[in-house]
Design a protein around this motif. Structure first.
Motif, PDB file in Angstrom:
ATOM      1  N   TYR A  12     -22.104 -26.393  16.561  1.00 47.56           N
ATOM      2  CA  TYR A  12     -22.807 -26.224  15.274  1.00 47.56           C
ATOM      3  C   TYR A  12     -21.847 -25.805  14.155  1.00 47.56           C
ATOM      4  O   TYR A  12     -22.178 -24.969  13.317  1.00 47.56           O
ATOM      5  N   SER A  13     -20.667 -26.343  14.165  1.00 44.97           N
ATOM      6  CA  SER A  13     -19.680 -25.997  13.147  1.00 44.97           C
ATOM      7  C   SER A  13     -19.990 -26.774  11.862  1.00 44.97           C
ATOM      8  O   SER A  13     -20.229 -27.977  11.901  1.00 44.97           O
ATOM      9  N   ASN A  18     -17.761 -33.361   7.831  1.00 45.13           N
ATOM     10  CA  ASN A  18     -19.148 -33.633   7.425  1.00 45.13           C
ATOM     11  C   ASN A  18     -20.169 -33.197   8.469  1.00 45.13           C
ATOM     12  O   ASN A  18     -19.923 -33.314   9.663  1.00 45.13           O
ATOM     13  N   GLY A  19     -21.330 -32.746   8.001  1.00 37.05           N
ATOM     14  CA  GLY A  19     -22.474 -32.491   8.877  1.00 37.05           C
ATOM     15  C   GLY A  19     -22.215 -31.419   9.928  1.00 37.05           C
ATOM     16  O   GLY A  19     -21.301 -30.603   9.812  1.00 37.05           O
ATOM     17  N   ILE A  20     -23.064 -31.432  10.953  1.00 38.18           N
ATOM     18  CA  ILE A  20     -22.905 -30.473  12.059  1.00 38.18           C
ATOM     19  C   ILE A  20     -21.920 -31.072  13.064  1.00 38.18           C
ATOM     20  O   ILE A  20     -22.051 -32.225  13.466  1.00 38.18           O
ATOM     21  N   ARG A  21     -20.952 -30.254  13.467  1.00 36.18           N
ATOM     22  CA  ARG A  21     -19.880 -30.782  14.310  1.00 36.18           C
ATOM     23  C   ARG A  21     -19.619 -29.889  15.516  1.00 36.18           C
ATOM     24  O   ARG A  21     -19.976 -28.711  15.519  1.00 36.18           O
ATOM     25  N   THR A  22     -19.012 -30.478  16.508  1.00 35.06           N
ATOM     26  CA  THR A  22     -18.422 -29.695  17.603  1.00 35.06           C
ATOM     27  C   THR A  22     -16.930 -29.679  17.344  1.00 35.06           C
ATOM     28  O   THR A  22     -16.310 -30.742  17.211  1.00 35.06           O
ATOM     29  N   GLU A 123     -26.146 -36.942  15.021  1.00 35.00           N
ATOM     30  CA  GLU A 123     -26.906 -38.082  14.487  1.00 35.00           C
ATOM     31  C   GLU A 123     -27.778 -37.646  13.324  1.00 35.00           C
ATOM     32  O   GLU A 123     -27.881 -38.313  12.306  1.00 35.00           O
ATOM     33  N   GLU A 124     -28.400 -36.465  13.458  1.00 35.19           N
ATOM     34  CA  GLU A 124     -29.318 -36.003  12.410  1.00 35.19           C
ATOM     35  C   GLU A 124     -28.598 -35.552  11.141  1.00 35.19           C
ATOM     36  O   GLU A 124     -29.176 -35.546  10.065  1.00 35.19           O
ATOM     37  N   SER A 125     -27.328 -35.127  11.276  1.00 37.88           N
ATOM     38  CA  SER A 125     -26.645 -34.518  10.123  1.00 37.88           C
ATOM     39  C   SER A 125     -25.446 -35.324   9.640  1.00 37.88           C
ATOM     40  O   SER A 125     -24.694 -34.855   8.791  1.00 37.88           O
ATOM     41  N   SER A 126     -25.235 -36.516  10.193  1.00 43.58           N
ATOM     42  CA  SER A 126     -24.018 -37.303   9.924  1.00 43.58           C
ATOM     43  C   SER A 126     -22.773 -36.500  10.283  1.00 43.58           C
ATOM     44  O   SER A 126     -21.768 -36.517   9.570  1.00 43.58           O
TER      45      SER A 126
END
Ligand code: SF4
Ligand code: SF4
Length: 303
Positions: A12-13, A18-22, A123-126
């Motif tokens: 959840y970085s 961009n977006g939510i990342r690992t 997918e939901e947050s790009s």
């Protein structure tokens, strides 16, 4: 295959692309910035970390150590780093989790599996996956290439956070799998660069130019430290270099913070950044204004 060491896999970085990342943090870096807030990422090998705040002084670890490397000191314990061979025995004996070994090996398949767990959020947050460090580009590049190939095959957006101090051939190898480079630059003045960062900036700037010429999507990240690189002259030199040489997509201006200070104590290392300060909010806005005036768009204060 020689497996790199991983310090942390952060879910959840939201500050590493961009977006939510690992974000996967690799251990080992060729630079040694005096203000580094991740000192556990500098050394390529495993390291023992001891958290005095969690230690209750039960002394269970002392008897567990085959090397007799741990001794009592007032309410806490100290470890003789020369005697310690990182056997990990003491870790299990510490029920308070005050002792840990940083740097864990993962196979490529294990990392891909970790990344897959949060597919829904990407997918939901790009969003996607960010490889960070330490320095990704100085790790085993067969491993990094295989990892990127597998992640890309699954359709993930890939970002690489890099300090630029690596052979360009390493970048060239993985260019086709990377959507964005988060590229750190700090100083144009080479003497100051050597003083504060530990190495010349020649390779870093050359690699940045080559990546730009190769059409890479580049987000520039500039950590700003009062008295080091937040002055008008340093900022104007950076602006001039970027304007003349680099096709910049985005700029992040990152004010210095000393949140890593306690980690130095936990690694029994000396923190040399004690006298550094963050630029004021007003100064950060002024610096942002300078970039805007020079024609850059998409500039953000913070990550
Ligand atoms: S076992 Fe853990 S809590 Fe007990 S003295 Fe050792 S480090 Fe401290
Ligand atoms: S890792 Fe092994 S050698 Fe090092 S302090 Fe713990 S028990 Fe002793």
């Amino acid at each position: 295959m020689n497996l790199p060491k991983i310090i942390n896999i952060q879910k959840y970085s939201i500050h590493d692309g961009n977006g939510i990342r690992t974000t996967i943090f690799f251990k080992g870096c060729p630079l040694s910035c005096l203000w580094c807030h991740n000192p556990e990422s500098q050394n390529y090998s495993e390291e023992l970390m001891y958290n005095e705040e969690k230690c209750t002084g039960c002394m269970a670890c002392i008897d567990s150590c085959p090397q007799r490397a741990i001794s009592k000191e007032e309410k806490c314990v100290v470890t003789d780093k020369i005697k310690c061979d990182l056997c990990k025995e003491c870790i299990d004996y510490c029920v308070n989790n005050a002792r840990e070994i940083v740097g864990k090996e993962y196979t490529v398949a294990q990392l891909v599996k970790e990344a897959e767990k949060d597919r829904m959020f990407y997918e939901e947050s790009s969003g996607g996956i960010t490889l960070s460090g330490g320095e990704v580009m100085t790790q085993n590049m067969d491993y990094i290439e295989e990892l990127l190939k597998k992640l890309k095959k699954k359709g993930y957006n890939i970002a690489i956070d890099t300090c630029g101090q690596a052979p360009y051939e390493n970048y060239n190898r993985i260019l086709k799998y990377v959507d964005t480079f988060l590229y750190d630059i700090k100083l144009m003045d080479n003497e100051k660069h050597i003083k504060y960062i530990g190495k010349s900036n020649n390779l870093i700037l050359e690699n940045l130019k080559k990546l730009s010429e190769a059409g890479a999507n580049i987000n520039i990240r500039i950590p700003l430290v009062e008295g080091v690189n937040a002055d008008d002259e340093s900022i104007e030199e950076l602006i001039k270099f970027l304007k003349n040489n680099i096709n910049v997509h985005k700029i992040n201006l990152l004010p210095y913070h000393n949140t890593g200070k306690s980690k130095y104590e936990r690694l029994q290392k000396v923190y040399e950044g004690v006298n550094f300060e963050a630029p004021s909010k007003e100064r950060m806005e002024t610096v942002k204004g300078k970039f805007e005036k020079a024609g850059f768009i998409n500039i953000k204060i913070g990550g």
